[in-house]
Motif scaffolding. Sequence first.
Motif, PDB file in Angstrom:
ATOM      1  N   GLY A 132      39.578  24.553 -17.057  1.00  0.00           N
ATOM      2  CA  GLY A 132      39.188  23.944 -18.319  1.00  0.00           C
ATOM      3  C   GLY A 132      38.132  25.634 -19.065  1.00  0.00           C
ATOM      4  O   GLY A 132      37.989  26.658 -18.704  1.00  0.00           O
ATOM      5  N   TRP A 133      37.183  25.171 -20.145  1.00  0.00           N
ATOM      6  CA  TRP A 133      36.836  25.869 -20.968  1.00  0.00           C
ATOM      7  C   TRP A 133      35.022  25.613 -21.128  1.00  0.00           C
ATOM      8  O   TRP A 133      34.629  24.645 -21.645  1.00  0.00           O
ATOM      9  N   LEU A 134      34.135  26.546 -21.000  1.00  0.00           N
ATOM     10  CA  LEU A 134      32.813  26.024 -21.590  1.00  0.00           C
ATOM     11  C   LEU A 134      31.935  26.925 -21.700  1.00  0.00           C
ATOM     12  O   LEU A 134      32.256  28.346 -22.663  1.00  0.00           O
ATOM     13  N   THR A 135      31.195  26.888 -23.252  1.00  0.00           N
ATOM     14  CA  THR A 135      30.525  27.692 -24.196  1.00  0.00           C
ATOM     15  C   THR A 135      29.033  27.203 -23.395  1.00  0.00           C
ATOM     16  O   THR A 135      28.264  25.847 -22.918  1.00  0.00           O
ATOM     17  N   HIS A 136      27.658  27.562 -23.938  1.00  0.00           N
ATOM     18  CA  HIS A 136      26.512  27.501 -23.582  1.00  0.00           C
ATOM     19  C   HIS A 136      25.650  27.377 -25.058  1.00  0.00           C
ATOM     20  O   HIS A 136      26.162  28.174 -25.364  1.00  0.00           O
ATOM     21  N   LEU A 137      24.434  26.150 -25.487  1.00  0.00           N
ATOM     22  CA  LEU A 137      23.852  26.538 -26.822  1.00  0.00           C
ATOM     23  C   LEU A 137      22.810  26.877 -26.396  1.00  0.00           C
ATOM     24  O   LEU A 137      21.890  27.191 -25.947  1.00  0.00           O
ATOM     25  N   GLY A 138      22.586  27.980 -27.741  1.00  0.00           N
ATOM     26  CA  GLY A 138      21.242  28.923 -27.259  1.00  0.00           C
ATOM     27  C   GLY A 138      20.098  28.089 -28.345  1.00  0.00           C
ATOM     28  O   GLY A 138      19.642  28.730 -27.930  1.00  0.00           O
ATOM     29  N   CYS A 139      20.404  27.115 -29.617  1.00  0.00           N
ATOM     30  CA  CYS A 139      19.508  26.406 -29.855  1.00  0.00           C
ATOM     31  C   CYS A 139      19.768  25.435 -30.840  1.00  0.00           C
ATOM     32  O   CYS A 139      18.866  24.713 -31.607  1.00  0.00           O
ATOM     33  N   ALA A 140      19.870  24.794 -29.251  1.00  0.00           N
ATOM     34  CA  ALA A 140      19.848  23.612 -29.968  1.00  0.00           C
ATOM     35  C   ALA A 140      19.074  22.615 -29.577  1.00  0.00           C
ATOM     36  O   ALA A 140      18.731  21.250 -29.725  1.00  0.00           O
ATOM     37  N   ASP A 141      17.853  22.896 -29.371  1.00  0.00           N
ATOM     38  CA  ASP A 141      16.645  22.196 -29.272  1.00  0.00           C
ATOM     39  C   ASP A 141      16.245  22.183 -30.205  1.00  0.00           C
ATOM     40  O   ASP A 141      15.280  21.513 -31.004  1.00  0.00           O
ATOM     41  N   ASP A 142      16.377  22.898 -31.482  1.00  0.00           N
ATOM     42  CA  ASP A 142      15.645  22.912 -32.595  1.00  0.00           C
ATOM     43  C   ASP A 142      17.717  21.961 -33.404  1.00  0.00           C
ATOM     44  O   ASP A 142      18.447  22.692 -34.314  1.00  0.00           O
ATOM     45  N   ILE A 143      17.323  21.475 -34.384  1.00  0.00           N
ATOM     46  CA  ILE A 143      17.655  20.416 -34.885  1.00  0.00           C
ATOM     47  C   ILE A 143      18.297  21.010 -36.426  1.00  0.00           C
ATOM     48  O   ILE A 143      18.974  20.599 -36.956  1.00  0.00           O
ATOM     49  N   GLU A 144      17.091  22.099 -36.569  1.00  0.00           N
ATOM     50  CA  GLU A 144      17.511  22.644 -38.170  1.00  0.00           C
ATOM     51  C   GLU A 144      18.400  23.763 -38.191  1.00  0.00           C
ATOM     52  O   GLU A 144      18.441  24.533 -38.834  1.00  0.00           O
ATOM     53  N   HIS A 145      17.981  23.845 -36.628  1.00  0.00           N
ATOM     54  CA  HIS A 145      19.000  25.509 -35.850  1.00  0.00           C
ATOM     55  C   HIS A 145      20.042  25.060 -37.159  1.00  0.00           C
ATOM     56  O   HIS A 145      20.731  24.532 -36.417  1.00  0.00           O
ATOM     57  N   PRO A 146      20.707  26.489 -37.857  1.00  0.00           N
ATOM     58  CA  PRO A 146      22.445  26.737 -37.755  1.00  0.00           C
ATOM     59  C   PRO A 146      22.709  26.600 -36.889  1.00  0.00           C
ATOM     60  O   PRO A 146      24.649  26.386 -37.251  1.00  0.00           O
ATOM     61  N   LEU A 147      22.670  27.792 -35.819  1.00  0.00           N
ATOM     62  CA  LEU A 147      23.755  27.898 -34.908  1.00  0.00           C
ATOM     63  C   LEU A 147      24.265  26.759 -33.998  1.00  0.00           C
ATOM     64  O   LEU A 147      25.898  27.285 -34.057  1.00  0.00           O
ATOM     65  N   THR A 148      23.828  26.116 -33.727  1.00  0.00           N
ATOM     66  CA  THR A 148      24.613  25.308 -32.915  1.00  0.00           C
ATOM     67  C   THR A 148      25.547  24.422 -33.808  1.00  0.00           C
ATOM     68  O   THR A 148      26.688  24.766 -32.612  1.00  0.00           O
ATOM     69  N   GLU A 149      25.757  24.234 -34.753  1.00  0.00           N
ATOM     70  CA  GLU A 149      27.177  23.939 -35.437  1.00  0.00           C
ATOM     71  C   GLU A 149      28.036  24.964 -35.597  1.00  0.00           C
ATOM     72  O   GLU A 149      29.350  24.584 -35.327  1.00  0.00           O
ATOM     73  N   GLN A 150      27.733  26.174 -36.066  1.00  0.00           N
ATOM     74  CA  GLN A 150      28.483  27.253 -35.552  1.00  0.00           C
ATOM     75  C   GLN A 150      29.282  27.513 -34.804  1.00  0.00           C
ATOM     76  O   GLN A 150      30.278  28.120 -34.393  1.00  0.00           O
ATOM     77  N   GLN A 151      28.246  27.781 -33.362  1.00  0.00           N
ATOM     78  CA  GLN A 151      28.960  27.810 -32.300  1.00  0.00           C
ATOM     79  C   GLN A 151      29.635  26.311 -32.001  1.00  0.00           C
ATOM     80  O   GLN A 151      30.734  26.947 -31.866  1.00  0.00           O
ATOM     81  N   ILE A 152      29.413  25.516 -32.593  1.00  0.00           N
ATOM     82  CA  ILE A 152      30.390  23.859 -31.895  1.00  0.00           C
ATOM     83  C   ILE A 152      31.624  24.616 -32.734  1.00  0.00           C
ATOM     84  O   ILE A 152      33.358  24.306 -31.854  1.00  0.00           O
ATOM     85  N   ALA A 153      31.812  24.588 -33.767  1.00  0.00           N
ATOM     86  CA  ALA A 153      32.838  25.010 -34.376  1.00  0.00           C
ATOM     87  C   ALA A 153      33.779  26.181 -34.422  1.00  0.00           C
ATOM     88  O   ALA A 153      34.861  25.992 -33.926  1.00  0.00           O
ATOM     89  N   ASN A 154      32.883  27.296 -33.895  1.00  0.00           N
ATOM     90  CA  ASN A 154      34.297  28.706 -32.948  1.00  0.00           C
ATOM     91  C   ASN A 154      34.292  27.740 -31.867  1.00  0.00           C
ATOM     92  O   ASN A 154      35.306  28.666 -31.471  1.00  0.00           O
ATOM     93  N   PHE A 155      33.988  27.300 -30.747  1.00  0.00           N
ATOM     94  CA  PHE A 155      34.367  26.907 -29.414  1.00  0.00           C
ATOM     95  C   PHE A 155      35.118  25.714 -29.469  1.00  0.00           C
ATOM     96  O   PHE A 155      36.675  25.514 -29.109  1.00  0.00           O
ATOM     97  N   GLU A 156      35.717  24.962 -30.635  1.00  0.00           N
ATOM     98  CA  GLU A 156      36.880  24.485 -30.769  1.00  0.00           C
ATOM     99  C   GLU A 156      37.676  24.531 -31.782  1.00  0.00           C
ATOM    100  O   GLU A 156      39.097  24.150 -31.671  1.00  0.00           O
ATOM    101  N   ALA A 157      37.669  25.925 -32.174  1.00  0.00           N
ATOM    102  CA  ALA A 157      38.684  26.437 -32.976  1.00  0.00           C
ATOM    103  C   ALA A 157      39.332  27.480 -31.898  1.00  0.00           C
ATOM    104  O   ALA A 157      40.796  27.528 -32.010  1.00  0.00           O
TER     105      ALA A 157
END
Length: 355
Positions: free
Chosen positions: A153-178
């Motif tokens: 399978g495929w995996l990635t790691h989240l860099g800012c998931a501890d900060d619910i206000e940081h936009p990077l997490t949603e970007q990472q999820i979208a990038n990985f899913e695409a």
Amino acid sequence: MRRALASIDRSALAHNLRQVREFAPRQAVYAAVKADGYGHGAVTVAGALAGVDGFAVSSLEEALQLRWAGRVEPIVTLSQPLDATICAQAAAHDIRPVVFDRSHLDVLADYVGPTLSVWIKLDSGMHRLGFPAAEAAALDRQLAVLPHVERVGWLTHLGCADDIEHPLTEQQIANFEAATATLDGQCSIANSAGVLAWPASHADLVRPGIMLYGSSPMGHASAAEYGLRPAMHLSAPLISRRRVAAGEPIGYGATWCAPEDMDVGVVGIGYGDGYPRHAPSGTPVSIRGRRVPLIGRVSMDMLTVDLRTVPEAEIGERITLWGPDLPADEVAEAAGTIAYELFCRLTPRVAFETI
């Protein structure tokens, strides 16, 4: 009299795994037990996590420690560099390395032996390890033609998931899913912070770490708010107490002076045991369930505490450095670090017991 003692609560570990499943009820759970189970003892932790679906470690050596202890669950090595010997050993023991660098592709192209199951890491935006997410389809085709390599399978790691206000997490999820939408294999994104705060990251498989040990990865919420229980109780004895006159200094460097005539206690633990030397005066310890401040510099074998609020404390009684009545997260915040580091830096001088 035992000096520094870390008591590991198996029931707390099992409880925290149940909490993971409450947050991610449909996902497989691979417990992160790297760095010797975040300092708790990897074999002990693995044995306490009944029903877990697999384990995530850093290296082949860490994976083999679990295999030699009788663990039969799938094991993923998250940051193990690959060469021919590593691949052969991993395949022989059904250990599944993560492919995260182009040099690994050459090694896998030359690999001949029992089927080697691998995960492929994509860089979705953290920019630490992994292939650019846009290259996922090409990587899939490249690995598909290798007769001795199986893509799990495929995996990635989240860099800012501890900060619910940081936009990077949603970007990472979208990038990985695409990148993985049309590819076969399991997908894994979520670490502890992802499990707790980002349901969209749960995918097929979650990889909790710090929450299993009873600490919160989230800056805005405590472990207790997530229903987590501390798995480690670190204690040490009060080995001396004395009366100090007002104005007298305490410890190396005379960085703290008594504001009045007062009782000072000496606790038998220091940076030689892994307690942070940089912990400042005011960092809490717990005596008889009450917060008591550390005073002066931490020494190699000892630290000193203010006994004014617990005048009844006796030589020989055990002092909590962190545990059920003093969260490691609270100590870490006072010391300017994180609970991960507190747990992982304990040295072999600390005795361990399982309860």
